[in-house]
Motif scaffolding. Structure first.
Motif, PDB file in Angstrom:
ATOM      1  N   MET A   1     -36.132 -39.005  -4.618  1.00 55.46           N
ATOM      2  CA  MET A   1     -34.905 -38.468  -5.123  1.00 55.46           C
ATOM      3  C   MET A   1     -35.177 -36.887  -4.991  1.00 55.46           C
ATOM      4  O   MET A   1     -36.104 -36.303  -5.475  1.00 55.46           O
ATOM      5  N   SER A   2     -34.358 -36.237  -4.211  1.00 63.45           N
ATOM      6  CA  SER A   2     -34.462 -34.827  -3.987  1.00 63.45           C
ATOM      7  C   SER A   2     -32.949 -34.365  -3.794  1.00 63.45           C
ATOM      8  O   SER A   2     -31.905 -35.114  -4.009  1.00 63.45           O
ATOM      9  N   THR A   3     -32.860 -32.824  -3.849  1.00 63.43           N
ATOM     10  CA  THR A   3     -31.598 -32.148  -3.574  1.00 63.43           C
ATOM     11  C   THR A   3     -31.600 -31.157  -2.441  1.00 63.43           C
ATOM     12  O   THR A   3     -32.767 -31.458  -1.597  1.00 63.43           O
ATOM     13  N   LEU A   4     -30.396 -30.965  -1.871  1.00 63.28           N
ATOM     14  CA  LEU A   4     -30.460 -30.413  -0.773  1.00 63.28           C
ATOM     15  C   LEU A   4     -31.448 -29.041  -0.837  1.00 63.28           C
ATOM     16  O   LEU A   4     -32.087 -28.404   0.146  1.00 63.28           O
ATOM     17  N   ASP A   5     -31.360 -28.263  -1.925  1.00 61.25           N
ATOM     18  CA  ASP A   5     -32.262 -27.103  -2.233  1.00 61.25           C
ATOM     19  C   ASP A   5     -33.672 -27.335  -1.999  1.00 61.25           C
ATOM     20  O   ASP A   5     -34.454 -26.880  -1.525  1.00 61.25           O
ATOM     21  N   ASP A   6     -34.131 -28.725  -2.641  1.00 63.20           N
ATOM     22  CA  ASP A   6     -35.828 -28.897  -2.480  1.00 63.20           C
ATOM     23  C   ASP A   6     -35.898 -29.104  -1.145  1.00 63.20           C
ATOM     24  O   ASP A   6     -36.862 -28.731  -0.674  1.00 63.20           O
ATOM     25  N   LEU A   7     -34.978 -29.933  -0.433  1.00 58.06           N
ATOM     26  CA  LEU A   7     -35.410 -30.471   0.998  1.00 58.06           C
ATOM     27  C   LEU A   7     -35.470 -28.803   1.768  1.00 58.06           C
ATOM     28  O   LEU A   7     -36.157 -28.818   2.708  1.00 58.06           O
ATOM     29  N   ALA A   8     -34.540 -28.168   1.365  1.00 58.56           N
ATOM     30  CA  ALA A   8     -34.388 -26.859   2.562  1.00 58.56           C
ATOM     31  C   ALA A   8     -35.763 -26.078   2.069  1.00 58.56           C
ATOM     32  O   ALA A   8     -36.383 -25.618   3.202  1.00 58.56           O
ATOM     33  N   ARG A   9     -36.045 -25.991   0.925  1.00 55.11           N
ATOM     34  CA  ARG A   9     -37.221 -25.213   0.429  1.00 55.11           C
ATOM     35  C   ARG A   9     -38.726 -25.852   1.113  1.00 55.11           C
ATOM     36  O   ARG A   9     -39.329 -25.352   1.756  1.00 55.11           O
ATOM     37  N   PHE A  10     -38.740 -27.223   1.357  1.00 62.86           N
ATOM     38  CA  PHE A  10     -39.708 -28.006   1.878  1.00 62.86           C
ATOM     39  C   PHE A  10     -39.754 -27.960   3.471  1.00 62.86           C
ATOM     40  O   PHE A  10     -40.873 -27.533   4.090  1.00 62.86           O
ATOM     41  N   LEU A  11     -38.570 -27.972   4.002  1.00 59.02           N
ATOM     42  CA  LEU A  11     -38.581 -27.774   5.440  1.00 59.02           C
ATOM     43  C   LEU A  11     -38.555 -26.138   5.918  1.00 59.02           C
ATOM     44  O   LEU A  11     -39.285 -26.048   6.840  1.00 59.02           O
TER      45      LEU A  11
END
Length: 118
Positions: free
Chosen positions: A1-11
């Motif tokens: 489970m993740s959030t949009l902000d988490d995915l943005a930081r990861f990418l």
């Protein structure tokens, strides 16, 4: 489970060659290993967690993606400085058509220089 902000930081970590806030968290060479095709993969290849969608003349990945079972998509086009994130909850049987069309549209827009930095 993740959030949009988490995915943005990861990418962004990937797009910024392993740096966060100017500080190196992972080396560029370590990240590049994620984008090398596994010997058993077909087509352009599948690295460690990323599908390799396009390569440069030198064989390095220029566009990679990671997809999820419910339609989620994280895509990075390094040459066009583009990150695409799609969060969905879609039945597995209904993902392919729209997601493939979206990926194709992004690739065409990059090629035609309609989006990104080039």
């Amino acid at each position: 489970m993740s959030t949009l902000d988490d995915l943005a930081r990861f990418l962004l970590l990937h797009r910024n060659e392993g740096k966060v806030g100017g500080r190196e968290i992972l080396s560029k060479s370590a990240l590049q290993q994620l984008y090398l095709p596994h010997p058993a993969s077909r087509g352009t290849g599948y690295g460690l967690g990323f599908n390799i969608l396009a390569k440069r003349a030198d064989g390095t990945a220029s566009r990679v993606q990671h997809t999820g079972a419910s339609g989620t998509l994280g895509l990075i086009d390094f040459d066009h400085d583009l990150i695409l994130i799609v969060l969905t909850q879609v039945d597995q049987r209904r993902i392919g058509g729209w997601r493939n069309k979206l990926i194709q549209t992004v690739a065409e827009a990059c090629r035609d220089k309609k989006i990104g930095r080039k």
